[in-house]
Design a protein around this motif. Sequence first.
Motif, mmCIF file in Angstrom:
data_model
loop_
_atom_site.group_PDB
_atom_site.id
_atom_site.type_symbol
_atom_site.label_atom_id
_atom_site.label_comp_id
_atom_site.label_asym_id
_atom_site.label_seq_id
_atom_site.Cartn_x
_atom_site.Cartn_y
_atom_site.Cartn_z
ATOM 1 N N UNK A 78 0.836 -1.200 0.000
ATOM 2 C CA UNK A 78 0.000 0.000 0.000
ATOM 3 C C UNK A 78 0.872 1.251 0.000
ATOM 4 N N UNK A 79 0.350 2.304 -0.617
ATOM 5 C CA UNK A 79 0.910 3.644 -0.521
ATOM 6 C C UNK A 79 -0.152 4.516 0.118
ATOM 7 N N UNK A 80 0.252 5.369 1.053
ATOM 8 C CA UNK A 80 -0.690 6.204 1.795
ATOM 9 C C UNK A 80 -0.349 7.665 1.566
ATOM 10 N N UNK A 81 -1.377 8.461 1.360
ATOM 11 C CA UNK A 81 -1.218 9.894 1.127
ATOM 12 C C UNK A 81 -2.333 10.655 1.838
ATOM 13 N N UNK A 82 -2.039 11.866 2.272
ATOM 14 C CA UNK A 82 -3.078 12.729 2.841
ATOM 15 C C UNK A 82 -3.253 14.006 2.030
ATOM 16 N N UNK A 83 -2.594 14.099 0.870
ATOM 17 C CA UNK A 83 -2.777 15.278 0.026
ATOM 18 C C UNK A 83 -4.130 15.214 -0.665
ATOM 19 N N UNK A 84 -4.581 16.353 -1.161
ATOM 20 C CA UNK A 84 -5.832 16.389 -1.905
ATOM 21 C C UNK A 84 -5.652 15.626 -3.211
ATOM 22 N N UNK A 85 -6.616 14.888 -3.609
ATOM 23 C CA UNK A 85 -6.719 14.021 -4.785
ATOM 24 C C UNK A 85 -5.835 12.786 -4.638
ATOM 25 N N UNK A 86 -5.836 11.971 -5.633
ATOM 26 C CA UNK A 86 -5.164 10.668 -5.569
ATOM 27 C C UNK A 86 -3.774 10.666 -6.179
ATOM 28 N N UNK A 87 -3.314 11.795 -6.660
ATOM 29 C CA UNK A 87 -2.076 11.847 -7.436
ATOM 30 C C UNK A 87 -0.881 11.280 -6.682
ATOM 31 N N UNK A 88 -0.646 11.739 -5.468
ATOM 32 C CA UNK A 88 0.543 11.327 -4.725
ATOM 33 C C UNK A 88 0.562 9.811 -4.475
ATOM 34 N N UNK A 89 -0.578 9.239 -4.120
ATOM 35 C CA UNK A 89 -0.654 7.792 -3.890
ATOM 36 C C UNK A 89 -0.348 6.996 -5.144
ATOM 37 N N UNK A 90 -0.955 7.404 -6.262
ATOM 38 C CA UNK A 90 -0.704 6.679 -7.503
ATOM 39 C C UNK A 90 0.731 6.877 -7.993
ATOM 40 N N UNK A 91 1.300 8.068 -7.797
ATOM 41 C CA UNK A 91 2.702 8.277 -8.176
ATOM 42 C C UNK A 91 3.638 7.398 -7.354
ATOM 43 N N UNK A 92 3.331 7.237 -6.069
ATOM 44 C CA UNK A 92 4.158 6.376 -5.226
ATOM 45 C C UNK A 92 4.027 4.913 -5.649
ATOM 46 N N UNK A 93 2.815 4.470 -5.926
ATOM 47 C CA UNK A 93 2.626 3.092 -6.412
ATOM 48 C C UNK A 93 3.365 2.892 -7.723
ATOM 49 N N UNK A 94 3.290 3.871 -8.611
ATOM 50 C CA UNK A 94 3.977 3.753 -9.899
ATOM 51 C C UNK A 94 5.488 3.620 -9.704
ATOM 52 N N UNK A 95 6.057 4.371 -8.773
ATOM 53 C CA UNK A 95 7.496 4.259 -8.492
ATOM 54 C C UNK A 95 7.820 2.878 -7.932
#
Length: 154
Positions: A78-95
């Motif tokens: 899992x990748x966890x983010x608290x920023x607005x929208x899903x961008x940060x989580x999906x970018x972390x998963x992609x990395x």
Amino acid sequence: MALATTFELALRDAIRTRLKSDGAFQALAGKQIFDEVPSSLGEIAPKVKPPYAYFGPIRRSNKVLDCSESWTIQARLYAVSTTFNRDQGWLLIDAMVASLDQLEGPDLPLADPYSLRTPLVVGQAGDVIDPLQAKSVFFDLTTSIARPLPGQED
């Protein structure tokens, strides 16, 4: 002689080491890859700030080989983010996927006496929507790991 690790723990430790040294992962999450969700009850929680990654369920199923004990291992990360929208989580998963998908034994060494028998394969990915929690994105990976049978060690 008792082994110091298991199939699952050998894979977990190798993945954690790989991600902690991966530049794209570090740029997004530093070295924050955990064995479980950081808890407010633990000493580490006050220091943990999203984004971070952690291991979800890890399971194994028996795979028979003549010269070794072998298991198919499946893990969810899992990748966890608290920023607005899903961008940060999906970018972390992609990395994470870019760092791990199709890795083979020499590029992902496991603790002795374990070895990868098949490359890591990333399967499905998705996001978890719970309005009361931080945003989470996950992916599943599968591989086969073996260890020599007693008396078969090199």
